[in-house]
Design an enzyme around this catalytic site. Structure first.
Site, PDB file in Angstrom:
ATOM      1  N   CYS A  38     -70.250  44.364 -27.076  1.00 15.86           N
ATOM      2  CA  CYS A  38     -71.163  43.657 -27.964  1.00 15.86           C
ATOM      3  C   CYS A  38     -70.834  42.178 -27.839  1.00 15.86           C
ATOM      4  O   CYS A  38     -69.676  41.785 -27.958  1.00 15.86           O
ATOM      5  CB  CYS A  38     -70.994  44.124 -29.395  1.00 15.86           C
ATOM      6  SG  CYS A  38     -71.931  43.109 -30.545  1.00 15.86           S
ATOM      7  N   CYS A  44     -69.839  38.051 -35.816  1.00 17.85           N
ATOM      8  CA  CYS A  44     -70.872  38.268 -36.829  1.00 17.85           C
ATOM      9  C   CYS A  44     -70.320  38.918 -38.107  1.00 17.85           C
ATOM     10  O   CYS A  44     -70.907  38.768 -39.154  1.00 17.85           O
ATOM     11  CB  CYS A  44     -72.032  39.072 -36.271  1.00 17.85           C
ATOM     12  SG  CYS A  44     -71.984  40.823 -36.592  1.00 17.85           S
ATOM     13  N   CYS A  47     -69.290  44.398 -38.213  1.00 21.04           N
ATOM     14  CA  CYS A  47     -68.461  45.583 -37.979  1.00 21.04           C
ATOM     15  C   CYS A  47     -67.088  45.138 -37.510  1.00 21.04           C
ATOM     16  O   CYS A  47     -66.841  43.953 -37.330  1.00 21.04           O
ATOM     17  CB  CYS A  47     -69.125  46.515 -36.963  1.00 21.04           C
ATOM     18  SG  CYS A  47     -69.074  45.906 -35.271  1.00 21.04           S
ATOM     19  N   CYS A 121     -78.345  45.153 -32.477  1.00 17.69           N
ATOM     20  CA  CYS A 121     -77.039  45.521 -33.021  1.00 17.69           C
ATOM     21  C   CYS A 121     -76.879  47.023 -32.871  1.00 17.69           C
ATOM     22  O   CYS A 121     -77.823  47.780 -33.102  1.00 17.69           O
ATOM     23  CB  CYS A 121     -76.971  45.104 -34.487  1.00 17.69           C
ATOM     24  SG  CYS A 121     -75.606  45.847 -35.386  1.00 17.69           S
ATOM     25  N   GLN A 245     -78.667  54.358 -50.075  1.00 14.33           N
ATOM     26  CA  GLN A 245     -77.568  54.413 -49.100  1.00 14.33           C
ATOM     27  C   GLN A 245     -78.087  54.022 -47.714  1.00 14.33           C
ATOM     28  O   GLN A 245     -79.196  54.402 -47.337  1.00 14.33           O
ATOM     29  CB  GLN A 245     -76.998  55.840 -49.056  1.00 14.33           C
ATOM     30  CG  GLN A 245     -76.390  56.292 -50.376  1.00 14.33           C
ATOM     31  CD  GLN A 245     -74.975  55.778 -50.588  1.00 14.33           C
ATOM     32  OE1 GLN A 245     -74.438  55.017 -49.777  1.00 14.33           O
ATOM     33  NE2 GLN A 245     -74.369  56.179 -51.686  1.00 14.33           N
ATOM     34  N   TYR A 274     -72.874  56.527 -62.969  1.00 17.48           N
ATOM     35  CA  TYR A 274     -73.076  55.505 -61.944  1.00 17.48           C
ATOM     36  C   TYR A 274     -74.142  56.046 -60.981  1.00 17.48           C
ATOM     37  O   TYR A 274     -73.948  56.077 -59.772  1.00 17.48           O
ATOM     38  CB  TYR A 274     -71.786  55.190 -61.181  1.00 17.48           C
ATOM     39  CG  TYR A 274     -70.583  54.884 -62.049  1.00 17.48           C
ATOM     40  CD1 TYR A 274     -70.331  53.588 -62.464  1.00 17.48           C
ATOM     41  CD2 TYR A 274     -69.702  55.896 -62.440  1.00 17.48           C
ATOM     42  CE1 TYR A 274     -69.225  53.293 -63.247  1.00 17.48           C
ATOM     43  CE2 TYR A 274     -68.597  55.623 -63.225  1.00 17.48           C
ATOM     44  CZ  TYR A 274     -68.360  54.321 -63.628  1.00 17.48           C
ATOM     45  OH  TYR A 274     -67.268  54.041 -64.395  1.00 17.48           O
ATOM     46  N   ASP A 343     -69.718  58.276 -59.330  1.00  9.53           N
ATOM     47  CA  ASP A 343     -69.834  57.552 -58.059  1.00  9.53           C
ATOM     48  C   ASP A 343     -69.763  56.055 -58.345  1.00  9.53           C
ATOM     49  O   ASP A 343     -70.751  55.326 -58.185  1.00  9.53           O
ATOM     50  CB  ASP A 343     -71.182  57.931 -57.401  1.00  9.53           C
ATOM     51  CG  ASP A 343     -71.343  57.320 -56.013  1.00  9.53           C
ATOM     52  OD1 ASP A 343     -70.387  56.716 -55.497  1.00  9.53           O
ATOM     53  OD2 ASP A 343     -72.443  57.460 -55.442  1.00  9.53           O
ATOM     54  N   CYS A 370     -66.027  54.997 -52.824  1.00  6.80           N
ATOM     55  CA  CYS A 370     -66.163  54.187 -51.605  1.00  6.80           C
ATOM     56  C   CYS A 370     -64.925  53.311 -51.410  1.00  6.80           C
ATOM     57  O   CYS A 370     -64.945  52.377 -50.626  1.00  6.80           O
ATOM     58  CB  CYS A 370     -67.439  53.345 -51.654  1.00  6.80           C
ATOM     59  SG  CYS A 370     -67.568  52.326 -53.109  1.00  6.80           S
TER      60      CYS A 370
END
Ligand code: SAH
Length: 413
Positions: A38, A44, A47, A121, A245, A274, A343, A370
């Site tokens: 990439c 950027c 990731c 991307c 999501q 949540y 959540d 998360c």
């Protein structure tokens, strides 16, 4: 076996050096052997790059999860993707100019407001990337200038594209510094001609100097102004600002695990805390007696109510409230709750919520997290107050980034 990481000059997506050979990895079917490059890796910030194989990344995530939470109970591993690319259903591009006044589009450089040009991307929906490139070309032919954050001149700020993976619907949001767009209808016509797959186009006005992408005001230029997607058999409405999501394939796995862990029999009183736009509660509603959802964000609660109606779910109700305060009220009123889905955001839950949860004493708590670090903190609390962690599993919602998503089942001792 991991092949050498090779970089290639990449000008457009046709020359991505991508050879993903699916291998039968130990942890389900994942693309283990990847050779990828990439041009903006490390610039950027979207990731963490492609140096490791996908399999190695999953192993690292599992290790992190176990390091944080392994002392509370057993984890079934990490559910990865078969094809961990182009999973993002929400793609954003900021527009600006380079030194020679050419229009560029891409992402902000990490921790700055410099634009890193990106045409394709590996995480984005490919159609979305192609639409952004077309918009950039159209801006040139329509002589529409991008907005300059420093001088305040120019018009065109951002594009946001949301796609419905199952329905194929596509929403394009054009974010402008002013509601007046020259040749608006011709622009829309030209864009639709190039991309007939677009189902709705929205003009969003953002005249503020903040880093927020979307402003308050919206005008629908074409179509319904929202798209729909299907998740675990239920239909969800997604508008420009709705929370949804970003990885729909993995979300189905995540919610599937959450509902499986809840082991509902059709009679239970279920709380979805949540709840966002009500996704988990709505998906669980077929197997529950009654469901109550609580969420702080008013727009999300409105979407949740619309989603309930659209799916003809009649045993669910939603409340716009702080989840902790809501739990305190439920505990004071001695409401009987059998199963709680929770959540919370990255910061995890809070003392008010957890202490009331213990008072309500549901048989089972399904914690969707998360952030393994705040999950560990909340598990420490709950396992000291009469709950036992039965099992947990990681779901890779964001391949090639460091994010780790987890579902944990706790039951009353
Ligand atoms: N369960 C949903 C949303 C999860 S994201 C889904 O899977 O789509 C976490 C949600 O918690 C967000 O919608 C956020 O608005 C909400 N939230 C954050 N703090 C909250 C609080 N104190 N009380 C209630 N909801 C809260």
């Amino acid at each position: 076996m991991e092949k050498e990481f090779r970089k290639k000059e990449v000008r457009n997506k046709e020359v991505w050096n991508r050879e993903a050979k699916p291998v039968a990895a130990q942890k389900g079917k994942v693309s283990g052997t990847v050779q990828i490059g990439c041009p903006v890796t490390g610039k950027c910030g979207g990731c963490q790059g492609f140096k490791d194989s996908y399999e190695k990344q999953l192993q690292k995530k599992e290790k992190f999860l176990k390091d944080c939470c392994g002392s509370f109970g057993k984890f079934e591993g990490m559910i990865g993707m078969v094809d961990p690319y182009h999973y993002r259903n929400k793609v954003h591009a900021v527009f600006g100019e380079d030194g020679r006044h050419n229009i560029i589009s891409g992402t902000y450089e990490e921790k700055s407001h410099r634009i890193v040009p990106v045409d394709a991307c590996l995480l984005d929906d490919e159609k979305a990337d192609a639409i952004i490139v077309s918009i950039r070309k159209l801006l040139k032919s329509f002589k529409i200038r991008p907005y300059n954050e420093d001088t305040g001149y120019g018009l065109f700020r951002h594009v946001l594209i949301r796609t419905g993976r199952h329905t194929g619907q596509i929403m394009v949001v054009l974010v402008l510094a002013s509601p007046v767009m020259p040749s608006k209808s011709n622009f829309v016509k030209a864009l639709r001609k190039e991309h007939p797959e677009i189902t709705t186009i929205v003009l969003n006005v953002n005249n503020r100097g903040t880093s927020m992408v979307l402003g308050e005001k919206e005008h629908v230029l074409y179509g319904k102004g929202y798209i729909e997607d299907v998740l675990c058999g239920k239909r969800f409405r997604i508008s420009a600002k709705s929370f949804y999501q970003v990885n729909p394939l993995q979300t189905e796995k995540l919610y599937g695990k959450a509902v499986e862990f809840a082991a509902l029999t059709g009679k239970e009183m279920v709380l979805d805390a949540y709840c966002g736009t009500g996704t988990i509660g709505l998906i669980a509603s077929d197997k529950a007696g009654e469901v109550i959802g609580v969420e702080l964000n008013g727009a999300a609660v409105r979407d949740a109510k619309i989603n309930a109606k659209a799916n003809q779910v009649n045993n669910i109700s939603f409340y716009e409230k702080d989840a902790g305060q809501f739990m305190v009220q439920l505990a004071e009123q001695h409401v009987k709750v059998d199963v709680v889905f929770m959540d919370p955001p990255r910061a995890g839950s809070d003392e008010a919520f957890l202490s009331s949860l213990v008072k309500l004493s549901p048989k089972r708590v399904v914690y969707v997290s998360c952030n393994p670090e705040t999950l560990a903190r909340d598990l420490r609390y709950l396992t000291k107050k009469g709950y036992r962690m039965e099992k947990g599993v990681g779901v890779d919602m964001f391949p090639w980034t460091e994010h780790v998503e987890t579902v944990v089942l706790l039951s009353k001792c």
